[in-house]
Design an enzyme around this catalytic site. Structure first.
Site, PDB file in Angstrom:
ATOM      1  N   ILE A 403       0.826  -1.197   0.000  1.00  0.00           N
ATOM      2  CA  ILE A 403       0.000   0.000   0.000  1.00  0.00           C
ATOM      3  C   ILE A 403       0.864   1.252   0.000  1.00  0.00           C
ATOM      4  O   ILE A 403       0.512   2.267  -0.617  1.00  0.00           O
ATOM      5  CB  ILE A 403      -0.941  -0.062   1.221  1.00  0.00           C
ATOM      6  CG1 ILE A 403      -1.904  -1.251   1.052  1.00  0.00           C
ATOM      7  CG2 ILE A 403      -1.724   1.223   1.391  1.00  0.00           C
ATOM      8  CD1 ILE A 403      -2.505  -1.755   2.330  1.00  0.00           C
ATOM      9  N   ASP A 404       2.001   1.204   0.670  1.00  0.00           N
ATOM     10  CA  ASP A 404       2.895   2.353   0.736  1.00  0.00           C
ATOM     11  C   ASP A 404       3.433   2.711  -0.647  1.00  0.00           C
ATOM     12  O   ASP A 404       3.381   3.869  -1.073  1.00  0.00           O
ATOM     13  CB  ASP A 404       4.044   2.040   1.689  1.00  0.00           C
ATOM     14  CG  ASP A 404       4.551   3.264   2.429  1.00  0.00           C
ATOM     15  OD1 ASP A 404       3.909   4.324   2.348  1.00  0.00           O
ATOM     16  OD2 ASP A 404       5.589   3.149   3.107  1.00  0.00           O
TER      17      ASP A 404
END
Length: 664
Positions: A403-404
């Site tokens: 997600i980062d």
């Protein structure tokens, strides 16, 4: 200003921070600082552009510690493929990392670490270093003082058990039948973070097989008592978590003797199928080294010979993790970070004033678009109906987008003027949809999975090293919130829940914990720009507390730094450490977002970055400012020292990016 180490405790005295003045934020910027910053931006831009690969990506070395190199040699010894050239090149690197007291640390300037020192010592024995050589004798004496092999972590003792230097029966049991536990059952493999899951599955096969290769030499010198290398220790009380899991491990040892052989054999081959299905196109597993080495051992134990395509490609992928240095030393990277480095470099260059349609930026965007992951991975176990879309960290890691990276790639793509805007919009749309679908129930975001917060995996006797679950973190959540704000979704209920979570997670001193970067400086440097982008005013109490904290921990020299010890000794080390280029940049990014452009703290930070820049436009940074596992596994991303200072300087010179972000 550097820290001094107290070798007896591992604790050290942090450098003194400059006292914050009440008038700091009222002091006008000194004449010429803007011009100085502009010149630094020009040099840094030229340097970073010169480091781009012809295919469009950037990648700096990813430096960790010598266990990567030691375990690489032990793997080759186990498989019978260790050669003298590789061994001596690895030994040259390992020797060069030894400290004066004979130990090896897990980060630059850190204290000696027992398991790392043991593995480094054994690797040098493989390279032919004699146990009575001064550097070896000093290491073994320190190892004995710390309790010897018996006091090392489980993973180190597994490596030693492969050669009979430790007894398998004295290790925690890890049954392969775990592969059959359903995803709703406690301690199923999906209760573990993806990095732990990829490691544990092959280790269940190794644990079941308990192989022992002939030891090339004894290691009696690493035991406090060679006649009794593993003295019995009493269990913790049965009513405690530790005691309960110790007794569970004892029960699993007993189960080993009565487990149906057919079931165990079937479980091992089911685990092998799970492993093979997750091998990436480049031969690696998850783009990281630890699952690769254990997967190769596990498959080899099940009869896969070294010429089998799975084995051959797996070994070849590990060779690509090796960095050859000018002196002939060979350093093994734990992972490679091209997607992360490329999106951060793109952001830095645009924020530094490079035209959005610059050919090198377009090439970078093309490469990032080609790295989009459009098929389901392990994350789909918890989100089976969510359409795929997103990016991973590495060259090849389709099973584990994170997600980062997805948030930062979207922020990077949004900055580039691409000749095919529809292609960019489609990719961004898929990434935004996937990111929103990966929100945890508390409103925040973890790195790889949803609601990966089970309290049980950390209790297992086997899990005595690093993080084994993936709970939401402030830094990842901040990057997603910032991305959603730029996409015009700051007022979306899901973004508001993320903002509320961030505000609730602020530390009493005004900082935020940094999970994937060191540490409170990273967390604060991530959260403040996100909150401001999402419409939180710079006058908000949370932002003002963050500004006050950053000003209070600024070093005398004008920079910021934070030592890895802040993960273990919070009170003494939070925001404290020798100034570094990347951490100074994180602090500046937060202060600039908070409207502190004219403050004395910002002026001094900008001056420190400009003064420490090298003639070629780069910065030097031996300190580790990246985090794999807080305290246990630290990372020196060699590109951090370039991309983040350029970002901070660029925002100082040209103003905040997306100052008119939709929804703000």
């Amino acid at each position: 200003m550097t820290a001094t180490t107290d070798g007896s405790t591992g604790a050290t005295q942090p450098p003194r921070a400059a006292a914050a003045s009440e008038t700091d934020t009222e002091t006008p910027r000194a004449a010429g600082v803007h011009d100085t910053a502009a010149r630094a931006v020009q040099r840094a831009t030229h340097f970073l552009l010169s480091r781009q690969d012809a295919q469009g990506w950037w990648k700096g070395d990813l430096e960790t510690n010598v266990t990567m190199d030691a375990e690489d040699l032990l793997l080759r010894q186990f498989l019978g493929i260790r050669d003298e050239q590789t061994t001596q090149a690895a030994a040259l690197f390992i020797r060069g990392e030894q400290r004066e007291d004979g130990t090896w640390a897990t980060f630059y300037g850190g204290p000696g670490e027992l398991s790392t020192t043991i593995e480094a010592y054994v690797a040098l024995r493989l390279a032919g270093d004699a146990p009575d050589a001064p550097h070896m004798a000093k290491a073994s004496a320190w190892i004995r003082e710390q309790g010897g092999i018996a006091a090392s972590r489980v993973f180190t003792r597994i490596w030693l058990a492969l050669f009979g230097w430790w007894k398998w029966e004295d290790l925690p049991e890890l049954p392969p039948e775990l592969i059959y536990l359903p995803s709703w059952f406690p301690l199923n493999i999906y209760d573990f973070g993806c990095w732990a899951r990829q490691t544990i599955v092959p280790l269940t096969i190794v644990s079941a097989k308990r192989p022992v290769r002939p030891a090339p030499f004894p290691l009696d010198e690493l035991h406090t008592d060679p006649g009794n290398p593993n003295p019995t220790e009493p269990f913790a009380p049965a009513a405690s978590w530790d005691g309960a899991f110790q007794r569970l491990d004892r029960a699993l040892h007993a189960l080993r003797r009565v487990a149906p052989r057919r079931l165990r054999r079937a479980a091992m081959y089911s685990a092998a199928r799970w492993i093979i299905e997750r091998q990436e196109n480049d031969g690696c597993w998850g783009g990281i080294q630890p699952p690769a080495v254990y997967s190769l051992i596990a498959l080899h134990l099940l009869g896969y010979d070294l010429q089998h395509p799975v084995m051959r490609e797996g070994l070849a992928s590990l060779d690509r993790f090796a960095v050859r240095r000018e002196d002939g030393a060979r350093m093994v990277e734990a992972c490679q970070s091209p997607v992360w480095d490329t999106c951060l470099a793109t952001i830095a260059l645009v924020d530094a004033g490079l035209p959005a349609d610059h050919p090198q930026l377009v090439k970078a965007a093309d490469w990032m678009l080609g790295e989009e992951i459009v098929r389901p991975g392990d994350w789909a176990v918890r989100r089976p109906g969510l359409p795929p879309g997103g990016w991973a960290f590495e060259f090849h890691n389709d099973n584990y987008p994170d997600i980062d990276d997805t948030a930062e790639v979207i922020l990077a793509l949004r900055r580039v003027k691409h000749p095919d805007p529809e292609r960019v919009e489609r990719a961004i749309g898929r990434g935004v949809r996937w990111s929103l679908g990966m929100q945890s129930k508390n409103g925040a975001w973890g790195a790889f999975d949803v609601d990966n917060t089970s309290p049980f995996p950390n209790r297992l006797p086997f899990c005595d090293f690093g993080e084994v679950i993936d709970p939401p973190s402030a830094d990842v959540t901040a990057h997603v919130v910032e991305m959603l704000a730029v996409e015009g979704l700051a007022h979306d209920p899901r973004a508001r829940r993320g903002i509320e979570w961030l505000l609730a997670e602020q530390e009493p001193d005004g900082s935020w914990f940094g999970r994937w970067g060191v540490n409170y400086v990273y967390g604060t440097g991530s959260v403040v720009p996100a909150l401001v982008a999402a419409g939180i005013p710079a006058s908000h109490p949370a932002v003002r507390r963050a500004v006050a904290w950053l000003e209070s921990v600024q070093n005398d020299d004008g920079g910021w730094g934070e030592d890895l010890r802040s993960y273990k000794y919070v009170k003494e080390w939070s925001g404290r450490g020798a100034s570094t280029a990347s951490q100074t940049a994180w602090a500046l990014m937060a202060l600039l977002a908070a409207g502190e452009r004219e403050s004395k703290a910002v002026e001094r930070g900008i001056e420190w970055l400009a003064a420490t820049q090298r003639e070629d436009g780069s910065w030097d940074e031996p300190y580790f400012t990246g985090t794999g596992f807080p305290w246990d596994f630290s990372i020196n991303y060699h590109l951090y020292r370039q991309v983040f200072p350029l970002t901070a300087l660029g925002r100082y010179v040209h103003g905040e990016p997306f100052s008119r972000a939709q929804g703000s």
